[in-house]
Enzyme design. Structure first.
Site, PDB file in Angstrom:
ATOM      1  N   ILE A 612       0.819  -1.212   0.000  1.00  0.00           N
ATOM      2  CA  ILE A 612       0.000   0.000   0.000  1.00  0.00           C
ATOM      3  C   ILE A 612       0.850   1.257   0.000  1.00  0.00           C
ATOM      4  O   ILE A 612       0.349   2.366   0.107  1.00  0.00           O
ATOM      5  CB  ILE A 612      -0.961   0.033   1.210  1.00  0.00           C
ATOM      6  CG1 ILE A 612      -0.200  -0.248   2.512  1.00  0.00           C
ATOM      7  CG2 ILE A 612      -2.100  -0.953   1.029  1.00  0.00           C
ATOM      8  CD1 ILE A 612      -1.058  -0.132   3.747  1.00  0.00           C
ATOM      9  N   GLY A 613       2.152   1.117  -0.114  1.00  0.00           N
ATOM     10  CA  GLY A 613       2.970   2.328  -0.165  1.00  0.00           C
ATOM     11  C   GLY A 613       4.436   2.001  -0.028  1.00  0.00           C
ATOM     12  O   GLY A 613       4.801   0.919   0.445  1.00  0.00           O
ATOM     13  N   THR A 614       5.256   2.930  -0.462  1.00  0.00           N
ATOM     14  CA  THR A 614       6.691   2.744  -0.349  1.00  0.00           C
ATOM     15  C   THR A 614       7.292   4.033   0.198  1.00  0.00           C
ATOM     16  O   THR A 614       6.965   5.110  -0.267  1.00  0.00           O
ATOM     17  CB  THR A 614       7.302   2.433  -1.724  1.00  0.00           C
ATOM     18  OG1 THR A 614       6.702   1.228  -2.183  1.00  0.00           O
ATOM     19  CG2 THR A 614       8.792   2.213  -1.617  1.00  0.00           C
ATOM     20  N   GLY A 618      11.374   1.509   3.376  1.00  0.00           N
ATOM     21  CA  GLY A 618      10.838   0.202   3.017  1.00  0.00           C
ATOM     22  C   GLY A 618       9.422   0.316   2.481  1.00  0.00           C
ATOM     23  O   GLY A 618       8.862   1.406   2.408  1.00  0.00           O
ATOM     24  N   ASP A 734      12.140  11.803   8.463  1.00  0.00           N
ATOM     25  CA  ASP A 734      11.497  11.567   7.173  1.00  0.00           C
ATOM     26  C   ASP A 734      10.044  12.002   7.210  1.00  0.00           C
ATOM     27  O   ASP A 734       9.150  11.254   6.832  1.00  0.00           O
ATOM     28  CB  ASP A 734      11.634  10.088   6.786  1.00  0.00           C
ATOM     29  CG  ASP A 734      11.199   9.842   5.336  1.00  0.00           C
ATOM     30  OD1 ASP A 734      11.105  10.822   4.570  1.00  0.00           O
ATOM     31  OD2 ASP A 734      10.941   8.681   4.983  1.00  0.00           O
TER      32      ASP A 734
END
Ligand SMILES: *[C@@H]1O[C@H](CO)[C@@H](O)[C@H](O)[C@H]1NC(C)=O
Ligand SMILES: *[C@@H]1O[C@H](CO)[C@@H](O)[C@H](O)[C@H]1NC(C)=O
Ligand SMILES: *[C@@H]1O[C@H](CO)[C@@H](O)[C@H](O)[C@H]1NC(C)=O
Ligand SMILES: *[C@@H]1O[C@H](CO)[C@@H](O)[C@H](O)[C@H]1NC(C)=O
Ligand SMILES: *[C@@H]1O[C@H](CO)[C@@H](O)[C@H](O)[C@H]1NC(C)=O
Ligand SMILES: *[C@@H]1O[C@H](CO)[C@@H](O)[C@H](O)[C@H]1NC(C)=O
Ligand SMILES: *[C@@H]1O[C@H](CO)[C@@H](O)[C@H](O)[C@H]1NC(C)=O
Length: 900
Positions: A612-614, A618, A734
């Site tokens: 569902i996402g990067t 990771g 981040d």
């Protein structure tokens, strides 16, 4: 919760600014006409430095980036501030002896490496030298630095420069430094040894910053000679001994920071002579004796932090006459006696912490006059009597802590109804009365009334406090049933033990509950197993482990609840060893079974369909377990399982992160490990990332202005929590709209916190550039030093993105031009939404935008702290003077917001 306050830099800046403007009227060197030979030597020095590329000769050297020459084409200025080349420039490759007319040298934020070479002493005309914020600069300070006798400003802060401060630097007999130096900043280095007494020869100094080094010994009495000092910062060193009374001679001082050292003795009474002082910070030292009553003459004081010392005696009345005070922190001392009723005169006070002292008597009702107060902590004293009803006038109050005193009588009924009150801790007193009399608003997040003598049934209203995550009512005389609403609240801590509650325990105390204690009541039937695990002793956990959970361990709240991440986590290593071989999953705070193979099955071995996402570290997968429970799994790109030490510290670290509890931070439950493939197990949030929500038009429209403001507030609170309430502080590194997740109610949670620290445990201050392009603070490209201020920058970007509906890259790059500043705020708002009309929402948008602009300031020191941002967003109740459509970006870039 805070024993000390980090002071904001605004004041410091102002002082620096004034000092700079006033003093660095750059003295243009009267230069003799250089020969063509010496010009070619200058060009050669620039060429050999390797700092510029291309074919450099005396024909073109003045045109190089950052170089300024005089009419005779001799170099007078080098300004490479914020210019970045890779591989890094080596400072010592420049032959300074060839640049005799250099008057100004600014190499800050330049990614400089190497050390300061001796020949820098040949720059006899240099007036300003700035090598700050170059994290790879190392070595000692060369003595020849003292030959720069024209120097007005020297800044070497934020490097790795080590060794002692040579006393020769300021030796008048050698004609060194001395007379002209106005600003000396050596903060955030690794300087050690004592403070040389010769520093007192720098009689023109107005600003001296030696903070965050390893300087030891005592302050030399000669410091009194620095009569022009305006700002003195020696915080965070290993200085000891008493403060010399000669400090009383620094009558121009505005800022005095001595915190986080080992100073002892009493605070010298001569401090009264420093009549210009505005901020004093002395927290975390070994000061003893009383607070001198002469403090009362410091009528300009706005900030006073004496917390965490051994200061005794009573608080002198005179303190309460300092009408400009905004912040007082005297917590964690041994102050005794009563709190004076004069405190009502400090009408500007926003922060008052007198916790953990020996104050007695009652709380004076005049406290109700402090209408700006947002933080009040009087906990852990011997205060008795009633809680003054006047407290309900404190409409700006955010946090109130009176716990661990001897207060009795009723809780003022309107107290809980204060509109901003989020934390209310009245635990461990002798308060009585009917709990049904109390009011509560939705603002409340933390409510602790435990260990009192409250009676009556639990109010139904408790079940509707949707922001509540901590509820302590244990050890009272409460009866009746548990309101059904309580079971559906996202509580992290619920303690109703030691009351006389009865009836059935509502179903729904599910795995979302971090810690639930319902023991010692009169409930029907057995208390379900899941409610008991908070009482399990370590041995019992071990027992369960050995008997029923052989390889893959399921931890049911391993250690009792710990709400504050300040609490030190003690991890029992023998537990870790049991499950060392083979696959393992360590999941804390989740009371269901979870196994590696279930997760593999749920994601079909990390099939792309479940991705569902990067993010930076990771990819994220959605995993629905057979039980129906959904998790988010982050499979890390990189993992070093080979190193056994890494393995251990990793587990400790994950466990520490699982303790982090904040309603705006995604919960980390634990991790699984198999074949060197590692993934973290997180709470799953239904609506996915803010990034996607802003880019899909249908979803973006659902995110109305109120929700967007709340999202910005939520991120600010979460980051403020990570930076200020966690020990050690956690820098996220981040923050991007990808890492802000939304739940089904469109509330924001910060995810992926601490991942950098997990992956690069030895590099806590340095970054292997992680982070997401477009959100990384500009200085990271130059310094590689990650600080909280890098998060502040990223926050600013995300906040702007939330307001304008797309990444603000274009806006930010155009802001430098004056014409862009004439753009109206109403023209940049996300055009998919109708313009906001509600005055509160409008005010919040204006405030959030202004704060966001401050956060993306290119200079990290000029950015506000997250604590400041989050408090501003919380407490600002002012109304806007200018009509919304008349607000231009220029006004928002100006820190003086037009609020009335
Ligand atoms: C209130 O103060 C007590 C003792 O000083 C402390 O343990 C508790 O955590 C504080 N409560 C809050 C909400 O900060
Ligand atoms: C201060 O600390 C020094 C040691 O650093 C000790 O010798 C001295 O007695 C202390 N003075 C007081 C007043 O505690
Ligand atoms: C407060 O404590 C002091 C001793 O520290 C004592 O003399 C005084 O009587 C106490 N006052 C009250 C009101 O308990
Ligand atoms: C609940 O409160 C009681 C007494 O106030 C305390 O002994 C117990 O440890 C608390 N339970 C938890 C899980 O913190
Ligand atoms: C607890 O409540 C029951 C009624 O639910 C009552 O009979 C009993 O006396 C109460 N016990 C105490 C100690 O108040
Ligand atoms: C871990 O638990 C075991 C068994 O209770 C105990 O013997 C040991 O001392 C504990 N170790 C630590 C570090 O607490
Ligand atoms: C990071 O900074 C802290 C204190 O600022 C220091 O204790 C630690 O050693 C530093 N770590 C590294 C790897 O430099």
């Amino acid at each position: 919760m805070h024993t000390s306050i980090t002071s904001e830099n605004n004041m410091t800046f102002f002082v620096y600014y004034v000092v700079l403007v006033a003093t660095i009227i750059i003295i243009v060197p009267a230069s003799a006409k250089p020969s063509s030979f010496s010009l070619s030597m200058e060009a050669k020095a620039l060429r050999i430095s390797g700092w510029w590329s291309g074919n450099i000769s005396s024909a073109n050297h003045c045109e190089l980036q950052g170089i300024t020459c005089n009419e005779a084409r001799s170099v007078t200025r080098i300004d490479l501030h914020l210019s970045y080349t890779y591989p890094s420039r080596k400072l010592e490759y420049m032959n300074w002896t060839s640049l005799p007319n250099l008057g100004y040298l600014n190499l800050s934020y330049c990614f400089l490496a190497g050390s300061i070479s001796d020949n820098i002493g040949s720059l006899s005309k240099l007036t300003s030298l700035d090598l700050s914020s170059n994290s790879q600069l190392e070595g000692a300070l060369p003595l020849t630095l003292g030959n720069l006798t024209q120097l007005v400003e020297l800044n070497i802060s934020g490097t790795q420069i080590s060794g002692p401060i040579p006393s020769e630097l300021a030796a008048p007999s050698l004609k060194r430094f001395v007379k002209n130096l106005v600003k000396l900043d050596m903060g955030y280095n690794m300087l050690n040894g004592p403070m040389p007494s010769s520093i007192s020869q720098l009689t023109s100094l107005t600003s001296l910053d030696l903070s965050s080094n390893i300087i030891s010994g005592s302050i030399p009495p000669e410091i009194g000679k620095l009569k022009n000092l305006v700002s003195l910062d020696m915080g965070s060193n290993m200085l000891s001994g008493p403060i010399p009374s000669y400090i009383g001679q620094l009558t121009n001082l505005i800022l005095l920071y001595l915190s986080l050292n080992r100073f002892n003795g009493s605070i010298p009474p001569v401090i009264w002579k420093l009549k210009n002082l505005r901020k004093i910070s002395m927290h975390d030292n070994l000061f003893s004796g009383p607070i001198p009553s002469s403090f009362g003459q410091l009528s300009n004081l706005i900030f006073l932090d004496l917390s965490s010392n051994r200061i005794g005696g009573s608080i002198p009345h005179e303190i309460w006459k300092l009408k400009n005070l905004q912040v007082i922190n005297m917590g964690h001392n041994i102050l005794s006696g009563p709190i004076s009723s004069f405190l009502g005169e400090l009408i500007d006070l926003t922060y008052l912490d007198l916790s953990s002292n020996r104050l007695n008597g009652s709380i004076p009702p005049e406290i109700g006059d402090l209408t700006h107060l947002s933080y009040l902590d009087l906990s852990s004293n011997f205060l008795a009597g009633r809680i003054p009803w006047s407290l309900d006038q404190l409409t700006n109050l955010y946090s109130l802590n009176l716990s661990a005193n001897q207060m009795d009588g009723m809780v003022p009924p309107d107290l809980g109804g204060l509109p901003s009150l989020s934390e209310l801790d009245l635990s461990s007193n002798q308060l009585s009365g009917h709990i049904l009399n109390l009011q509560f608003t939705n603002a409340i997040q933390y409510l602790d009334l435990s260990q009192n003598q409250l009676i009556g049934p639990l109010p139904e209203k408790l079940g509707q406090l949707s922001n509540l995550f901590y509820l302590g009512l244990s050890n009272n005389y409460l009866n009746g049933i548990i309101p059904t609403g309580l079971a559906s609240l996202p509580l992290e801590y619920l303690n109703l033990s030691h009351n006389n509650l009865s009836g059935e325990i509502p179903i729904g105390f599910t795995g979302r509950h971090g810690s639930v204690d319902l023991s010692n009541n009169a409930f029907e039937g057995q208390i379900p197993h899941r409610c008991q695990h908070a009482h399990l002793k370590k041995e019992e956990v071990l027992h369960i482990l050995f008997i029923s959970l052989p390889l893959i361990a399921i931890f049911l709240a391993l250690i009792g609840f710990m709400f504050l991440c300040r609490a030190k986590v003690k991890y029992n290593q023998s537990v870790a060893r049991v499950i060392k071989n083979g696959d393992m999953c360590l999941i804390w705070n989740y009371d269901g079974k979870i196994a590696y193979k279930d997760i593999i099955a749920a994601t079909n071995d990390f099939d792309i369909r479940y991705c569902i996402g990067t993010g930076g570290y990771g990819s994220v997968y959605r995993a629905q377990l057979p039980s129906g429970k959904v998790f988010a799994l982050k499979k890390l790109h990189r993992f070093e399982a080979e190193d056994p030490n890494f393995d251990k510290s990793f587990k400790n670290e994950v466990q520490m992160l699982t303790k982090i509890r904040h309603r705006n931070i995604v919960k980390l439950y634990g991790f699984c490990l198999h074949n060197k493939c590692m993934f973290l197990v997180y709470e799953y949030l239904e609506r996915g990332s803010l990034f996607c929500s802003l880019r899909i038009d249908v979803e973006a429209v659902e995110l109305g202005w109120t929700q967007r403001v709340n999202i910005i507030k939520a991120i600010a609170h979460a980051l403020s929590y990570l930076h200020n309430d966690c020990n050690p502080p956690i820098v996220h590194r981040d923050i991007s709209s990808n890492n802000i997740l939304l739940n089904s109610e469109l509330e924001a949670c910060v995810s992926d916190f601490g991942t950098a620290r997990l992956l690069y445990p030895d590099s806590s201050n340095q970054t292997v550039i992680a982070g997401t392009y477009g959100y990384i603070a500009p200085e990271l490209a130059y310094t590689m030093v990650v600080t909280e201020k890098s998060d502040v920058y990223s926050f600013g970007v995300v906040a702007l993105e939330t307001i304008i509906g797309k990444h603000p890259g274009e806006l930010l790059s155009s802001l430098a031009s004056l014409s862009a500043q004439n753009i109206m705020l109403s023209d940049i708002l996300d055009s998919r939404l109708p313009h906001p009309t509600n005055p509160t929402v409008v005010r919040n948008i204006v405030l959030a935008t202004a704060l966001a602009f401050a956060c993306v300031h290119s200079e990290p020191r000029s950015r506000p702290t997250m604590l400041f941002v989050s408090q501003e967003l919380l407490v600002c109740k002012k109304t806007l003077a200018t009509p919304f459509r008349a607000i231009s970006l220029r006004q928002l870039l100006n820190p003086e917001l037009d609020f009335t």
